[in-house]
Design an enzyme around this catalytic site. Structure first.
Site: not given
Ligand code: C5P
Length: 232
Positions: A36, A63-65, A68-69, A71-72, A119, A212
């Site tokens: 990711k 994962d850029l979430k 936007d409109i 078209n973009t 979250t 992590r």
């Molecule tokens: O290090 P860790 O296992 O906590 O990483 C979780 C990954 O999932 C990170 O890249 C975090 O940005 C992403 N993420 C998250 N909770 C979300 C959406 C994405 O922890 N609701």
């Protein structure tokens, strides 16, 4: 509803400062199949990093979430597709037109999943954002997940806590991508709603995002294997 899902893919979140750290880590964990890339690494390194990951035979989750409109978002989906990205995120609150247009632009090789309620929100902060006094976050996640699948997306991202409800709403074939995965005894870090790989899979997850616990391990490869085995 009992889930038909019995195993999940592990997606390694490359939350590292730059390309060289990311590639070094991948050299130490050759079993990894999915990675990711989020906004920090993408902003720093750009599309060349994605091309390199694809060249290495990895499936890339961008994962850029997007929110936007239409078209973009369609333009961003086309750019991701051209780069060889396998999975990307957009916000369900972008609306049905945005999601339908994105799904139509994705083609067969790129899957799209929707982010529902971040979250980092609780009921109060989400209510404030929407201008409503009371919001049932769990209900809202389920509602937005239904909208995402109705618009033709492949699935949603949610925490393990919401996964069973989402699975019941979206049927057995859609994807559920779950972050916050920890083995018993792993440090939770800043994650609040964690689950083990087995718990997430039994709740209906198809893809587990892990950062992590693998990135900071002395032997990343061994932790990856242990988690993969537990997700089967
Ligand atoms: O290090 P860790 O296992 O906590 O990483 C979780 C990954 O999932 C990170 O890249 C975090 O940005 C992403 N993420 C998250 N909770 C979300 C959406 C994405 O922890 N609701």
């Amino acid at each position: 509803m009992t889930s038909a899902i019995t195993m999940a893919e592990i997606i390694l979140a490359l939350d590292l400062p730059g390309q060289s750290e990311a590639l070094k880590l991948l050299d130490r964990a050759p079993e990894v199949r999915w990675v990711k890339v989020g906004p920090i690494l993408m902003t720093r390194e750009g599309p060349e990093l994605i091309r390199e990951l694809v060249r290495r035979g990895l499936r890339v989750f961008l994962d850029l979430k997007w929110h936007d409109i239409p078209n973009t978002v369609v333009g961003a989906v086309e750019a991701a597709r051209e780069l060889g990205v396998s999975l990307a995120t957009l916000h369900a609150l972008g609306g049905a037109d945005m999601m339908r247009a994105a799904a139509a632009a994705a083609g067969n090789q790129l899957s799209l999943v929707a982010v529902t309620v971040l979250t980092s929100h609780d009921a109060a902060s989400y209510g404030t954002a929407l201008g409503r006094d009371e919001v049932n976050v769990m209900e809202e996640v389920g509602r937005q997940a239904g909208n995402a699948i109705g618009a033709g997306l492949q699935g949603v991202v949610c925490s393990a806590r919401e996964a069973a409800l989402v699975r019941a709403r979206i049927g057995k074939d859609s994807w559920i991508v779950v972050p916050g995965i920890r083995r018993a005894g792993d440090s939770a870090g800043d994650q609040i709603r964690t689950a083990t790989p087995a718990e997430a899979v039994s709740a209906g997850a198809t893809h587990l995002v892990v950062g992590r616990p693998i990135l900071q391990a002395t032997e990343p490869s061994a932790v990856f294997r242990e988690m993969s085995d537990a997700a089967r």
